[in-house]
Design a protein around this motif. Sequence first.
Motif, PDB file in Angstrom:
ATOM      1  N   UNK A   1      -4.551  -3.455  -1.486  1.00  0.00           N
ATOM      2  CA  UNK A   1      -3.834  -2.654  -0.488  1.00  0.00           C
ATOM      3  C   UNK A   1      -2.505  -2.172  -1.063  1.00  0.00           C
ATOM      4  N   UNK A   2      -1.801  -3.068  -1.756  1.00  0.00           N
ATOM      5  CA  UNK A   2      -0.520  -2.687  -2.352  1.00  0.00           C
ATOM      6  C   UNK A   2      -0.715  -1.624  -3.422  1.00  0.00           C
ATOM      7  N   UNK A   3      -1.722  -1.807  -4.286  1.00  0.00           N
ATOM      8  CA  UNK A   3      -1.967  -0.823  -5.339  1.00  0.00           C
ATOM      9  C   UNK A   3      -2.347   0.525  -4.739  1.00  0.00           C
ATOM     10  N   UNK A   4      -3.205   0.524  -3.744  1.00  0.00           N
ATOM     11  CA  UNK A   4      -3.595   1.795  -3.108  1.00  0.00           C
ATOM     12  C   UNK A   4      -2.384   2.496  -2.489  1.00  0.00           C
ATOM     13  N   UNK A   5      -1.547   1.722  -1.801  1.00  0.00           N
ATOM     14  CA  UNK A   5      -0.349   2.308  -1.190  1.00  0.00           C
ATOM     15  C   UNK A   5       0.569   2.874  -2.268  1.00  0.00           C
ATOM     16  N   UNK A   6       0.743   2.118  -3.345  1.00  0.00           N
ATOM     17  CA  UNK A   6       1.613   2.574  -4.434  1.00  0.00           C
ATOM     18  C   UNK A   6       1.038   3.805  -5.125  1.00  0.00           C
ATOM     19  N   UNK A   7      -0.279   3.848  -5.287  1.00  0.00           N
ATOM     20  CA  UNK A   7      -0.908   5.041  -5.863  1.00  0.00           C
ATOM     21  C   UNK A   7      -0.672   6.255  -4.971  1.00  0.00           C
ATOM     22  N   UNK A   8      -0.768   6.062  -3.663  1.00  0.00           N
ATOM     23  CA  UNK A   8      -0.553   7.170  -2.727  1.00  0.00           C
ATOM     24  C   UNK A   8       0.878   7.684  -2.774  1.00  0.00           C
ATOM     25  N   UNK A   9       1.813   6.811  -3.134  1.00  0.00           N
ATOM     26  CA  UNK A   9       3.228   7.203  -3.178  1.00  0.00           C
ATOM     27  C   UNK A   9       3.605   7.959  -4.456  1.00  0.00           C
ATOM     28  N   UNK A  10       2.705   7.930  -5.442  1.00  0.00           N
ATOM     29  CA  UNK A  10       2.971   8.688  -6.667  1.00  0.00           C
ATOM     30  C   UNK A  10       2.928  10.180  -6.363  1.00  0.00           C
TER      31      UNK A  10
END
Length: 181
Positions: A113-122
């Motif tokens: 979940x954290x990685x997906x959220x961080x990817x979306x913020x790129x």
Amino acid sequence: MEQRDQAWFIAQVRLHQSRLRASIRALGVRAEAVDDIAQDTFLLAWQKIGEFDPAGNFGAWVAQIARRLIANERRKDARRSRLLAGEVTDLLLQLAAEKDLARAGTEKADEFAALRTCLEKLPPHGREIIRLRYFENLSPGAIASQLDRPSDAVRQFLLRLRRKLLECVEGRLWFGNRVTR
């Protein structure tokens, strides 16, 4: 093993070796260790050839062996690791096996979940480069050619993106969803 089977195996190695090396590199293995892990993968595949279903996909089978070897390497020796950004590599290894994610349960749900959220913020161009590198298994050189950029610039950008993702994931895991990196 019969001569015919040896010839078939050698043909499969020749057919799949470059894609396997690209896949290994895409999972965060240092460039100087890619050949070693590819060699270990094919050696293990040779030893376990009796487990391979001839109707199956040899390339996918050896890629799975490589993922397991990399995961073992990560667990075995984090200090002397041949891998870049170990925590990110762990998550990318697991995302590379996205098809198996449903079976993985919730053990790593927070990390995903954290990685997906961080990817979306790129920024969009950052997400695109991550997609090309880790989900399409393109080398930095191939990405550079596709984007008409110098390959060194793509490599540096990927390094910065991985660092940014690592910081973001660590922040989200440490502080929970309140972090908005």
